[in-house]
Design a protein around this motif. Sequence first.
Motif, PDB file in Angstrom:
ATOM      1  N   ILE A  71      -7.459  28.690  85.094  1.00  0.00           N
ATOM      2  CA  ILE A  71      -6.842  29.271  85.977  1.00  0.00           C
ATOM      3  C   ILE A  71      -6.277  30.601  85.666  1.00  0.00           C
ATOM      4  CG2 ILE A  71      -4.814  29.376  87.607  1.00  0.00           C
ATOM      5  CD1 ILE A  71      -5.631  26.310  88.206  1.00  0.00           C
ATOM      6  N   PRO A  72      -5.655  30.690  84.530  1.00  0.00           N
ATOM      7  CA  PRO A  72      -5.170  32.317  84.064  1.00  0.00           C
ATOM      8  C   PRO A  72      -6.332  33.111  83.973  1.00  0.00           C
ATOM      9  CG  PRO A  72      -4.180  30.397  82.973  1.00  0.00           C
ATOM     10  CD  PRO A  72      -5.183  29.792  83.631  1.00  0.00           C
ATOM     11  N   PHE A  73      -7.309  32.771  83.273  1.00  0.00           N
ATOM     12  CA  PHE A  73      -8.629  33.510  83.148  1.00  0.00           C
ATOM     13  C   PHE A  73      -9.023  34.246  84.437  1.00  0.00           C
ATOM     14  CE2 PHE A  73      -9.395  31.369  78.888  1.00  0.00           C
ATOM     15  CZ  PHE A  73      -9.070  32.555  78.113  1.00  0.00           C
ATOM     16  N   LEU A  78      -9.386  38.521  88.478  1.00  0.00           N
ATOM     17  CA  LEU A  78      -9.110  38.987  90.061  1.00  0.00           C
ATOM     18  C   LEU A  78      -8.056  40.285  89.944  1.00  0.00           C
ATOM     19  CD1 LEU A  78      -8.520  35.826  92.200  1.00  0.00           C
ATOM     20  CD2 LEU A  78     -10.316  37.226  92.086  1.00  0.00           C
ATOM     21  N   ILE A  79      -6.937  40.318  89.023  1.00  0.00           N
ATOM     22  CA  ILE A  79      -5.987  41.146  88.903  1.00  0.00           C
ATOM     23  C   ILE A  79      -6.938  42.374  88.441  1.00  0.00           C
ATOM     24  CG2 ILE A  79      -3.853  42.132  87.604  1.00  0.00           C
ATOM     25  CD1 ILE A  79      -3.090  39.075  87.708  1.00  0.00           C
ATOM     26  N   SER A  80      -7.690  42.460  87.543  1.00  0.00           N
ATOM     27  CA  SER A  80      -8.281  43.488  86.928  1.00  0.00           C
ATOM     28  C   SER A  80      -9.397  44.249  87.858  1.00  0.00           C
ATOM     29  CB  SER A  80      -8.924  43.056  85.559  1.00  0.00           C
ATOM     30  OG  SER A  80      -9.926  42.195  85.697  1.00  0.00           O
ATOM     31  N   GLY A  81      -9.655  43.382  88.817  1.00  0.00           N
ATOM     32  CA  GLY A  81     -10.630  43.943  89.898  1.00  0.00           C
ATOM     33  C   GLY A  81     -11.994  43.365  89.566  1.00  0.00           C
ATOM     34  N   PHE A  82     -12.513  42.659  90.680  1.00  0.00           N
ATOM     35  CA  PHE A  82     -13.574  41.996  90.580  1.00  0.00           C
ATOM     36  C   PHE A  82     -14.632  42.915  91.066  1.00  0.00           C
ATOM     37  CE2 PHE A  82     -16.118  38.206  89.949  1.00  0.00           C
ATOM     38  CZ  PHE A  82     -17.028  38.283  91.042  1.00  0.00           C
ATOM     39  N   ASP A  83     -15.349  43.590  90.302  1.00  0.00           N
ATOM     40  CA  ASP A  83     -16.462  44.728  90.842  1.00  0.00           C
ATOM     41  C   ASP A  83     -17.777  44.247  90.399  1.00  0.00           C
ATOM     42  OD1 ASP A  83     -16.136  44.956  88.212  1.00  0.00           O
ATOM     43  OD2 ASP A  83     -15.758  47.321  88.088  1.00  0.00           O
ATOM     44  N   SER A 101     -16.822  41.214  84.162  1.00  0.00           N
ATOM     45  CA  SER A 101     -15.616  41.001  83.010  1.00  0.00           C
ATOM     46  C   SER A 101     -15.899  40.132  81.893  1.00  0.00           C
ATOM     47  CB  SER A 101     -14.330  40.853  83.690  1.00  0.00           C
ATOM     48  OG  SER A 101     -13.500  40.533  82.976  1.00  0.00           O
ATOM     49  N   PRO A 102     -15.747  39.957  80.784  1.00  0.00           N
ATOM     50  CA  PRO A 102     -15.974  38.942  79.743  1.00  0.00           C
ATOM     51  C   PRO A 102     -14.899  37.779  80.258  1.00  0.00           C
ATOM     52  CG  PRO A 102     -15.516  40.889  78.679  1.00  0.00           C
ATOM     53  CD  PRO A 102     -15.236  41.128  80.373  1.00  0.00           C
ATOM     54  N   LEU A 103     -13.826  37.923  81.052  1.00  0.00           N
ATOM     55  CA  LEU A 103     -13.342  37.089  81.738  1.00  0.00           C
ATOM     56  C   LEU A 103     -14.049  36.008  82.568  1.00  0.00           C
ATOM     57  CD1 LEU A 103      -9.857  38.553  82.239  1.00  0.00           C
ATOM     58  CD2 LEU A 103     -10.517  37.260  80.165  1.00  0.00           C
ATOM     59  N   LEU A 104     -14.708  36.758  83.398  1.00  0.00           N
ATOM     60  CA  LEU A 104     -15.784  35.921  84.123  1.00  0.00           C
ATOM     61  C   LEU A 104     -16.660  35.035  83.288  1.00  0.00           C
ATOM     62  CD1 LEU A 104     -16.670  35.353  87.180  1.00  0.00           C
ATOM     63  CD2 LEU A 104     -18.315  37.056  86.883  1.00  0.00           C
ATOM     64  N   TYR A 105     -17.227  35.616  82.414  1.00  0.00           N
ATOM     65  CA  TYR A 105     -17.997  34.534  81.267  1.00  0.00           C
ATOM     66  C   TYR A 105     -17.133  33.242  80.736  1.00  0.00           C
ATOM     67  CZ  TYR A 105     -21.459  38.178  81.419  1.00  0.00           C
ATOM     68  OH  TYR A 105     -22.425  39.140  81.772  1.00  0.00           O
TER      69      TYR A 105
END
Length: 148
Positions: A71-73, A78-83, A101-105
């Motif tokens: 959940i934090p990832f 989302l905060i950094s902008g899902f582009d 984003s690497p967080l998406l991975y």
Amino acid sequence: MIDNHQKNLATFIHLSTFTRFLIPFGNFIGPLVLWVMNKDKSEFVDAHGKQAINFQMSILLYALIIGMVTIPFFIFNLISGFDFLDINTFDSIRISITKPSPLLYITGGLGFLAIIGFILELVFIVKAALSARDGQAFQYPLTIKFLK
């Protein structure tokens, strides 16, 4: 000597975990009710009941841990902008695909891990039920022994 009634009870204890698809927390309620009603009648049923309940409690703990990590990832992504994909269709058709984003991975990897865990859980439940049907003991892997 283990009779057919004990084998059937132990089998139903394991299979009753599938009631979670019908009742919230049915994977705890079903085995717990069958185990409590029959644990004093047979050591075989008692052992299988404890195994089923311990496994379900372990799975819940593992799912909570994966959720707390995932959940934090997801929120940071989302905060950094899902582009990853930008579609603008009102003025003109514009499709923009940028690097994710690497967080998406990381989030996707943890989600994939959760899906694999769910499939393995179903396989282990069926294996435990088949072992109980055959009158054999079964130990779920990676189970924390809450009930001894």
